[in-house]
Scaffold this motif. Structure first.
Motif, short mmCIF file in Angstrom:
data_model
loop_
_atom_site.label_atom_id
_atom_site.label_comp_id
_atom_site.label_asym_id
_atom_site.label_seq_id
_atom_site.Cartn_x
_atom_site.Cartn_y
_atom_site.Cartn_z
N PRO A 163 32.59 19.28 -21.61
CA PRO A 163 31.66 18.58 -21.89
C PRO A 163 30.93 16.90 -22.67
CG PRO A 163 32.74 19.51 -23.70
CD PRO A 163 33.57 20.04 -22.12
N VAL A 164 30.05 16.20 -22.94
CA VAL A 164 30.20 15.22 -22.55
C VAL A 164 30.92 15.37 -24.46
CG1 VAL A 164 28.37 14.01 -23.83
CG2 VAL A 164 28.32 14.71 -21.45
N ASP A 183 30.72 6.11 -22.56
CA ASP A 183 29.44 5.99 -22.18
C ASP A 183 29.63 5.54 -20.97
OD1 ASP A 183 28.96 6.63 -24.69
OD2 ASP A 183 28.63 4.78 -25.87
N ILE A 184 30.58 4.36 -19.96
CA ILE A 184 30.04 3.41 -18.31
C ILE A 184 29.89 5.53 -17.78
CG2 ILE A 184 32.45 3.33 -19.16
CD1 ILE A 184 29.74 1.47 -16.74
N LEU A 185 30.97 6.18 -17.96
CA LEU A 185 31.18 7.31 -17.07
C LEU A 185 29.38 8.03 -17.29
CD1 LEU A 185 34.72 8.45 -17.32
CD2 LEU A 185 33.67 6.84 -15.70
N LEU A 186 28.97 8.10 -18.01
CA LEU A 186 27.67 9.01 -17.99
C LEU A 186 26.06 7.62 -17.58
CD1 LEU A 186 28.33 10.70 -21.56
CD2 LEU A 186 28.52 11.65 -19.28
N SER A 187 26.73 6.24 -16.92
CA SER A 187 25.25 5.00 -16.86
C SER A 187 24.35 5.50 -15.78
CB SER A 187 26.06 3.84 -16.41
OG SER A 187 26.74 4.29 -15.79
N GLY A 188 25.45 6.26 -14.67
CA GLY A 188 24.85 6.35 -13.05
C GLY A 188 25.03 5.12 -13.10
#
Ligand code: ADE
Length: 226
Positions: A183-184, A193-198
């Protein structure tokens, strides 16, 4: 690629290539691994393959004759690119050697036991001597399994995109960066956060920075390698 392995305990090699990526490589016909029992090639009574060391001292030495019988019977069908002896006094195995060996067609691995093997075999038949690290195993079989695994996964077509070897630790002399999955958030621990930024360019930059940091902290010696 074909890898033949000469051993006095071939049963030790039953399982390492029977599962997961090595099994897939064999099923796809990309890797063939054959284990040869050295005792099938001795002419001595009671399938003897070792004897006392000339000059005395503790420990038995593997005799040259059974090994040469085994090697020459295999050479009737196969021309080997390398005949490799697994031994703690060989060159230390690393990713660069794995890359090199993954480009060969036919390898013969010889597993040592006891105090070692008659030096004449090393002088006249062995083309390369490899250690998997500065510690002594009870035989070369586990070392041979390490080589086959590290080499086999590099054969083109063995790994798919998700398991690609290009992002492994040690390719480019860098350790791999940290990875996360769902999970996140777990307990209070969040995925960066960077890995979730797209933003793929920034993610790649972050991964490279992390790989550099990790390598500098844990294995600074790698940063100075060719
Ligand atoms: N045989 C015993 N110890 C070994 C090692 N460290 N590497 C390769 N073969 C071995």
């Amino acid at each position: 690629m074909k890898i033949d392995i000469i051993s006095v305990v071939p049963a030790l090699l039953d399982s390492p290539f029977a599962h997961s990526i090595m099994k897939r490589a064999r099923d796809k016909g990309l890797l063939e691994v054959n284990c040869i029992n050295l005792r099938d090639h001795t002419t001595y009574a009671r399938a003897q393959v070792d004897d006392y060391a000339f000059g005395g001292g503790a420990g038995m030495v593997m005799m040259i004759e059974p090994l040469v019988n085994a090697i020459e019977s295999l050479q009737k069908h196969t021309s080997y690119d390398e005949i490799i002896f697994l031994t703690p006094d060989g060159e230390t195995f690393n990713q660069q050697t794995a890359n090199q060996l993954s480009l060969k067609n036919n390898l013969l691995l010889i597993c040592g036991h006891y105090k070692g093997v008659d030096q004449r075999l090393r002088d006249h038949f062995i083309t390369r001597e490899i250690s998997i690290g500065d510690y002594v195993l009870s035989g070369g079989e586990l070392a041979a399994a390490v080589l086959v695994d590290a080499i086999g996964r590099l054969i083109p077509g063995v790994l798919n995109d998700e398991t690609s070897a290009l992002t492994d630790s040690f390719q480019d002399n860098l350790l791999a960066p940290p990875v996360y999955t769902r999970p996140v958030e777990f307990r209070t621990w969040k995925v960066p956060d960077i890995l979730l930024s797209g933003n793929h360019a920034r993610i790649e930059q972050w991964r490279h920075d992390q790989a550099m940091l990790r390598t500098a902290e844990r294995r600074p010696d790698l940063l100075n390698r060719e």
